[in-house]
Design an enzyme around this catalytic site. Structure first.
Site, PDB file in Angstrom:
ATOM      1  N   ARG A 278     -14.601  26.728  21.983  1.00 14.99           N
ATOM      2  CA  ARG A 278     -14.423  27.635  20.856  1.00 14.99           C
ATOM      3  C   ARG A 278     -13.090  27.435  20.138  1.00 14.99           C
ATOM      4  O   ARG A 278     -13.023  27.438  18.912  1.00 14.99           O
ATOM      5  CB  ARG A 278     -14.497  29.081  21.367  1.00 14.99           C
ATOM      6  N   CYS A 346     -36.929  39.305   8.862  1.00 14.55           N
ATOM      7  CA  CYS A 346     -37.631  40.585   8.968  1.00 14.55           C
ATOM      8  C   CYS A 346     -37.311  41.344  10.241  1.00 14.55           C
ATOM      9  O   CYS A 346     -38.204  41.591  11.061  1.00 14.55           O
ATOM     10  CB  CYS A 346     -39.120  40.335   8.858  1.00 14.55           C
TER      11      CYS A 346
HETATM   12  N1  LLP Z   1     -17.022  25.085  30.246  1.00 14.20           N
HETATM   13  C1  LLP Z   1     -18.116  25.730  30.677  1.00 14.20           C
HETATM   14  C2  LLP Z   1     -18.646  25.424  32.001  1.00 14.20           C
HETATM   15  C3  LLP Z   1     -18.741  26.690  29.853  1.00 14.20           C
HETATM   16  O1  LLP Z   1     -19.815  27.326  30.294  1.00 14.20           O
HETATM   17  C4  LLP Z   1     -18.206  26.976  28.573  1.00 14.20           C
HETATM   18  C5  LLP Z   1     -18.842  27.951  27.688  1.00 14.20           C
HETATM   19  C6  LLP Z   1     -17.061  26.261  28.153  1.00 14.20           C
HETATM   20  C7  LLP Z   1     -16.492  25.331  29.020  1.00 14.20           C
HETATM   21  C8  LLP Z   1     -16.424  26.474  26.819  1.00 14.20           C
HETATM   22  O2  LLP Z   1     -15.934  27.765  26.679  1.00 14.20           O
HETATM   23  P1  LLP Z   1     -15.087  28.129  25.348  1.00 14.20           P
HETATM   24  O3  LLP Z   1     -13.795  27.369  25.416  1.00 14.20           O
HETATM   25  O4  LLP Z   1     -15.892  27.736  24.177  1.00 14.20           O
HETATM   26  O5  LLP Z   1     -14.902  29.590  25.440  1.00 14.20           O
HETATM   27  N2  LLP Z   1     -22.467  31.427  22.683  1.00 14.20           N
HETATM   28  C9  LLP Z   1     -21.348  32.237  23.084  1.00 14.20           C
HETATM   29  C10 LLP Z   1     -20.363  31.497  23.957  1.00 14.20           C
HETATM   30  C11 LLP Z   1     -20.984  30.891  25.201  1.00 14.20           C
HETATM   31  C12 LLP Z   1     -20.017  30.150  26.067  1.00 14.20           C
HETATM   32  C13 LLP Z   1     -20.719  29.432  27.156  1.00 14.20           C
HETATM   33  N3  LLP Z   1     -19.910  28.600  27.986  1.00 14.20           N
HETATM   34  C14 LLP Z   1     -20.670  32.797  21.835  1.00 14.20           C
HETATM   35  O6  LLP Z   1     -21.153  32.551  20.724  1.00 14.20           O
HETATM   36  O7  LLP Z   1     -19.708  33.548  21.934  1.00 14.20           O
END
Ligand code: LLP
Length: 421
Positions: A278, A346
Site C-alpha cells: 500500500r 444497483c
Molecule cells: N505481505 C502479506 C503477506 C500480505 O498479506 C499483505 C497484504 C502485504 C504483505 C502488503 O500489505 P500492505 O503493505 O499493502 O499493507 N484489500 C485491502 C488490503 C489487504 C491487504 C492484504 N495483505 C485494502 O484495500 O485495504
C-alpha cells in the site's frame, strides 16, 4: 508526498493535465505516477540502509506489469501470493531469486511452477503446506528455500478484515508451536529452512504492534538458533499505513519503521526482507471519474458518477475513506456544497461518500479519487457487466495506457454457450 498537484486550478499527474488523459482514454480510469512509485520504493530502501535487505513489493496492491517493471528496475523484489502473480512478476522481468511466495493456500501446482521457475523462498503457512512443498521439491530433485510464517498474536489495531496477526486469524503457525514446527521442517530433506516470516496486518498507523511482533521474532530467532537452526533471513511482511486524508495525523514514516527494525532486530545479523504494498502504490494512483448526473434527493444532492463500486470497492468493502477532489478547481470564492457521491450500480452499497463537501459540480465535470493506487484496479470486477477500467502510467510529461479498456464484445464474448441452448 505525491505528484498529483494543481497548477493554475487544474489537477496534474506529474506534468500531464489529468483532463488531457481523460479526453484521450475516456472515464473512468486509473492513473499512476512513476515518480511517486519510485519515491516510495526509495524511502523503504533507504530506511534499511546499512542492513543486508531486499524490499519485496507486495504486488497484490497494484500488479500491472508496467508498475512491476518500474519498481524492478530500481532493484525491488516481489512478494507474490498466487501462480498468476508469480507468472506476472516473471513476465515483467523480475528474476525468480527476487520473488518470495506468500499466501495461506499454495497448491502443489503453484509450488511446482515457482520451484521450477526459480524462487527466493516460500513463506510457509502451515505444516500440511510444508509437507507438500517438501514432496514437490523432492519430485523435482530440488531443494525449496523456506521461511515459516509465525503468528505472533499481536493486535495490529487496524480494520478487522485486514488484521492478520492475532491467534484467531487464519495466518501462520502459532508462535508458541514454532519450535516443533521448525524441528519438523529441519527433518524434511526437500527443504532448506532459512528464516522466519511474519506479517501482522495492513494499514497500520502506529509502530507499536510492529515493535511487539518484532521483539517476539527476535526472541524466536535466538531460541531457534539455540536449537541448531541456521536462521539467517527475516521477512517482516508489509502493512505500514498511508494517510488517506490530508487532515488526519500522518502515520509513521518508512524511516521511523526502518529504525524500529534496526532497533529490534539489527543485532541478529540477519538479512531483512519487507513486503510493503500500500505505501508504495496507494498514493501513487488516482481513479478519475466523470459526473453523469446531479440529482436532487430528499434533503441531499447526489453526485452520480460513471465510476462505481466494481471499479473501486474499498469504500463499500471496508468503509474506506478516499479524498475526492475536482479535476478543475472552482474559482476562488465559490462555496463548496455537500454531496452524496455514488456510482450507477444497483445497490446502496455503491456509495463512495456521504455528505462530502465539494465545489459545485455539473454533468461532464471530472473528479479524482486520491489514494486509489493500491487495492483499486486489482480488486475491480465486471459486476453489472461493466468492463474493467483502463490503467494509465505517467512519467514526466508522457503518459501511456498500460491496460486497455476492453470492448463490450471482448467482455461478452468470453461467455460460451453450451450446445443444448
Ligand atoms: N505481505 C502479506 C503477506 C500480505 O498479506 C499483505 C497484504 C502485504 C504483505 C502488503 O500489505 P500492505 O503493505 O499493502 O499493507 N484489500 C485491502 C488490503 C489487504 C491487504 C492484504 N495483505 C485494502 O484495500 O485495504
Amino acid at each position: 508526498m505525491d505528484h498529483f498537484l494543481y497548477r493554475d486550478g487544474a489537477l496534474y499527474a506529474e506534468d500531464v493535465p489529468v483532463a488531457e488523459i481523460a479526453a484521450a482514454v475516456g472515464t473512468p480510469f486509473y492513473v499512476y505516477s512513476t515518480a511517486t512509485l519510485q519515491r516510495h520504493f526509495r524511502l523503504f530502501d533507504e530506511a534499511l540502509d546499512g542492513m543486508d535487505h531486499l524490499v519485496c513489493y507486495a504486488m497484490k496492491a497494484a500488479s500491472n506489469q508496467a508498475i512491476l517493471k518500474t519498481l524492478a528496475q530500481m532493484g525491488a523484489g516481489m512478494d507474490v501470493v498466487s501462480q498468476g502473480e508469480y507468472l506476472r512478476a516473471k513476465a515483467a522481468g523480475v528474476p525468480g531469486d527476487k520473488i518470495v511466495f506468500s499466501g495461506v493456500g499454495k497448491t502443489s501446482d503453484e509450488i511446482r511452477c515457482a520451484l521450477s521457475g526459480g524462487i527466493r523462498q516460500f513463506n510457509v503457512e502451515s505444516e500440511p503446506e510444508m509437507i507438500v512443498i517438501d514432496r514437490v521439491a523432492q519430485e523435482l530433485g530440488l531443494i525449496a528455500p523456506i521461511t515459516i510464517r509465525v503468528n505472533p498474536d499481536v493486535d495490529a489495531k487496524t480494520h478487522a478484515k485486514i488484521a492478520t496477526g492475532k491467534s484467531e486469524n487464519k495466518f501462520g503457525i502459532p508462535i508458541s508451536r514454532a519450535k516443533e514446527v521448525y524441528a519438523l521442517a529441519a527433518s524434511l530433506p526437500g527443504l532448506d529452512v532459512i528464516g522466519i516470516d511474519c506479517h501482522i496486518g495492513s494499514q497500520l498507523t502506529d509502530l507499536e504492534p510492529f515493535r511487539l511482533a518484532y521483539e517476539k521474532i527476535s526472541e524466536l530467532t535466538e531460541t531457534l538458533r539455540a536449537e541448531g537452526h541456521n536462521i539467517r533471513r527475516l521477512d517482516l511482511g508489509g502493512g505500514l499505513g498511508i494517510p488517506y486524508t490530508r487532515s488526519n495525523e500522518a502515520p509513521p514514516l518508512p524511516v521511523e519503521y526502518g529504525q524500529l527494525i534496526k532497533d529490534t532486530l539489527g543485532h541478529l545479523g540477519c538479512e531483512i526482507e519487507i513486503e510493503p504494498g500500500r505505501l508504495i502504490a496507494g498514493n501513487a494512483g488516482l481513479m478519475v471519474s466523470e459526473v453523469i448526473y446531479v440529482k436532487s434527493g430528499e434533503g441531499r444532492d447526489f453526485l452520480i458518477i460513471d465510476g462505481a463500486m466494481n471499479d473501486l470497492i474499498r469504500p463499500a468493502m471496508y468503509e474506506a475513506h478516499h479524498d475526492i477532489i475536482p479535476v478543475i478547481e472552482a474559482a476562488p470564492g465559490v462555496e463548496q456544497q455537500p454531496y452524496d457521491i455514488v456510482g450507477p450500480v444497483c445497490e446502496s452499497g455503491d456509495t463512495f461518500a456521504k455528505q462530502r463537501n465539494l465545489t459545485p459540480m455539473q454533468p461532464g465535470d471530472l473528479v479524482a479519487f486520491r489514494s486509489a493506487g493500491a487495492y483499486g484496479a486489482v480488486m475491480a470486477s465486471e459486476y453489472n457487466s461493466r468492463p474493467l477500467i483502463p490503467e494509465v502510467l505517467v512519467t514526466g510529461d508522457q503518459f501511456a495506457v498500460i491496460r486497455e479498456r476492453p470492448s463490450f464484445d471482448e467482455m461478452i464474448n468470453r461467455d460460451t454457450i453450451p450446445a443444448w441452448l
